[in-house]
Design an enzyme around this catalytic site. Structure first.
Site, PDB file in Angstrom:
ATOM      1  N   ARG A   1      32.706  83.413  41.867  1.00 15.86           N
ATOM      2  CA  ARG A   1      32.220  84.716  42.287  1.00 15.86           C
ATOM      3  C   ARG A   1      32.633  84.987  43.727  1.00 15.86           C
ATOM      4  O   ARG A   1      32.927  84.065  44.501  1.00 15.86           O
ATOM      5  CB  ARG A   1      30.704  84.812  42.133  1.00 15.86           C
ATOM      6  CG  ARG A   1      29.905  83.895  43.009  1.00 15.86           C
ATOM      7  CD  ARG A   1      28.414  83.864  42.633  1.00 15.86           C
ATOM      8  NE  ARG A   1      27.868  85.159  42.311  1.00 15.86           N
ATOM      9  CZ  ARG A   1      27.611  85.575  41.071  1.00 15.86           C
ATOM     10  NH1 ARG A   1      27.837  84.775  40.045  1.00 15.86           N
ATOM     11  NH2 ARG A   1      27.123  86.783  40.852  1.00 15.86           N
TER      12      ARG A   1
ATOM     13  N   ALA B   1      39.629  80.940  43.066  1.00 18.66           N
ATOM     14  CA  ALA B   1      38.594  80.925  44.101  1.00 18.66           C
ATOM     15  C   ALA B   1      38.026  82.316  44.345  1.00 18.66           C
ATOM     16  O   ALA B   1      38.458  83.319  43.767  1.00 18.66           O
ATOM     17  CB  ALA B   1      39.164  80.337  45.386  1.00 18.66           C
ATOM     18  N   HIS B   2      37.037  82.357  45.258  1.00 21.35           N
ATOM     19  CA  HIS B   2      36.316  83.612  45.493  1.00 21.35           C
ATOM     20  C   HIS B   2      37.212  84.708  46.069  1.00 21.35           C
ATOM     21  O   HIS B   2      38.096  84.464  46.861  1.00 21.35           O
ATOM     22  CB  HIS B   2      35.091  83.395  46.401  1.00 21.35           C
ATOM     23  CG  HIS B   2      35.381  82.742  47.714  1.00 21.35           C
ATOM     24  ND1 HIS B   2      34.402  82.214  48.504  1.00 21.35           N
ATOM     25  CD2 HIS B   2      36.538  82.532  48.383  1.00 21.35           C
ATOM     26  CE1 HIS B   2      34.933  81.716  49.597  1.00 21.35           C
ATOM     27  NE2 HIS B   2      36.223  81.905  49.552  1.00 21.35           N
ATOM     28  N   ASN B   3      36.949  85.924  45.574  1.00 23.48           N
ATOM     29  CA  ASN B   3      37.606  87.149  46.036  1.00 23.48           C
ATOM     30  C   ASN B   3      39.098  87.213  45.738  1.00 23.48           C
ATOM     31  O   ASN B   3      39.823  88.017  46.329  1.00 23.48           O
ATOM     32  CB  ASN B   3      37.360  87.373  47.528  1.00 23.48           C
ATOM     33  CG  ASN B   3      35.884  87.547  47.833  1.00 23.48           C
ATOM     34  OD1 ASN B   3      35.247  86.641  48.376  1.00 23.48           O
ATOM     35  ND2 ASN B   3      35.324  88.684  47.446  1.00 23.48           N
TER      36      ASN B   3
ATOM     37  N   GLN C   1      27.024  83.141  48.169  1.00 22.06           N
ATOM     38  CA  GLN C   1      28.090  83.928  47.550  1.00 22.06           C
ATOM     39  C   GLN C   1      27.462  85.163  46.914  1.00 22.06           C
ATOM     40  O   GLN C   1      26.844  85.097  45.844  1.00 22.06           O
ATOM     41  CB  GLN C   1      28.838  83.089  46.532  1.00 22.06           C
ATOM     42  CG  GLN C   1      29.412  81.799  47.116  1.00 22.06           C
ATOM     43  CD  GLN C   1      30.510  82.056  48.143  1.00 22.06           C
ATOM     44  OE1 GLN C   1      31.630  82.439  47.791  1.00 22.06           O
ATOM     45  NE2 GLN C   1      30.213  81.841  49.413  1.00 22.06           N
TER      46      GLN C   1
END
Length: 345
Positions: free
Chosen positions: A222, A243-245, A202
């Site tokens: 991240r 969650a990511h993004n 990540q």
């Protein structure tokens, strides 16, 4: 019930809220309480009509309320169009937490030599601040908290005990991170080769805007490549998973146990009720409210209130409805055939 960390008068309270009042200006005010429990040196508030029944018998020094209820108030009144907002502002005056802050670095804390600490910073017992970290002025790092390498924390931000801010995270000004939350842990990224899983590094970070609050035991992952971004004045309750993004727009609020899957964008001024789930790669426009326990699997392009699922009912009724739910497709087909037959006659 709250108590003032210092001496305040009724005049001080009115001045802080910028409202007029009638009564003894020098009346000491030592706390806030409910209408039912307030003592003669406390201020109560009425923001919910359900508690109107307690107004006539309150013993409060004064009551914060809407002008429409003023004539029924037996004690001095502080009238505001939004009394709940007034209560929020008053609560800051009675918060004892800032008064307990001690500036400086506790002897048991570990601070990297190249970390940059602003004026008035407080680093409490057993906290860890890694290399390249920048702390703004008056930042409070609670006991046992960890700030990862190269992270930046803005002025007047508070990390409560046992907060983890991972490497390369940017946190804005006046942010509150409650105990146990994790900002910048790895997103859930794995590739499957048919036999097992391979972890995807990540490589992004997390950016929190100004005036954000993150509740206890919540996680903001991240980004896989770019950053996960939380806008200004976003309020996140406890046990929330982002969650990511994911991108969350300014002034949105997420209640407890919300889960947002990767790469979903939530607009500004949105409200997600407790237990709401958003699938990945969706776009939720500005001004959307999703009621509790709803599952959103498609993008929403029009502001408004959205719901899914059914309310609780007796198990017997639920079992009957569950059977009928399975029959809906066949019922729809039968209805279509009947309509076609009716039109052909």
């Amino acid at each position: 019930m709250t108590h003032a960390p210092h001496h305040l008068t009724l005049a001080d309270i009115a001045r802080h809220l910028d409202v007029d009042f009638e009564g003894d200006a020098e009346q000491p005010i030592r706390g806030l309480a409910t209408l039912k429990e307030a003592a003669p040196d406390q201020v109560a508030f009425l923001a919910n009509r359900a508690y109107l029944k307690d107004l006539a018998t309150t013993k409060a020094a004064a009551v914060l309320l809407h002008p429409e209820h003023g004539k029924n108030c037996p004690v001095p009144r502080l009238e505001m169009a939004n009394p709940y907002l007034g209560y929020a502002k008053l609560s800051q005056l009675f918060d004892p937490l800032p008064a307990r802050d001690v500036t400086g670095i506790h002897p048991t804390a570990v601070v990297a030599d190249d970390a940059m600490l602003g004026k008035g910073v407080s680093v409490q017992a057993h906290a860890v601040i890694e290399a390249g970290v920048v702390l703004g002025e008056r930042v409070v790092v609670g006991a046992g908290s960890v700030i990862g390498a190269d992270s930046v924390i803005g002025d007047d931000t508070r990390l409560h005990a046992n907060v983890t801010v991972c490497h390369g995270v940017v946190v804005g000004k006046r942010v509150i991170l409650q105990s146990g939350c994790v900002i910048g842990g790895d997103g859930f990224g794995f590739a499957h080769d048919g036999a097992g899983w391979h972890k995807i590094a990540q490589l992004g970070g997390v950016v929190l805007g100004d005036d954000v609050e993150v509740g206890s035991c919540s996680s903001i992952d991240r980004g896989a490549l770019g950053d996960t971004v939380i806008g200004n004045d976003v309020k996140i309750d406890s046990q929330v998973q982002i969650a990511h993004n994911v991108i969350i727009g300014d002034h949105s609020a997420l209640a407890g146990c919300v889960g947002i899957a990767g790469s979903t964008t939530v607009g500004k001024h949105c409200m997600l009720g407790g237990g709401v789930g958003l699938s990945g790669h969706l776009t939720i426009c500005d001004g959307v409210q999703v009621t509790g326990m709803s599952l959103v699997t498609n993008s929403i392009h029009e502001p408004g209130v959205y719901s899914s699922g059914t309310g609780a009912m007796s198990n017997t009724q639920w079992r009957k409805n569950a059977v009928r739910f399975k029959q809906l497709d066949e019922i729809a087909k039968r209805l279509s055939r009947l309509e076609k037959s009716h039109r052909s006659k």
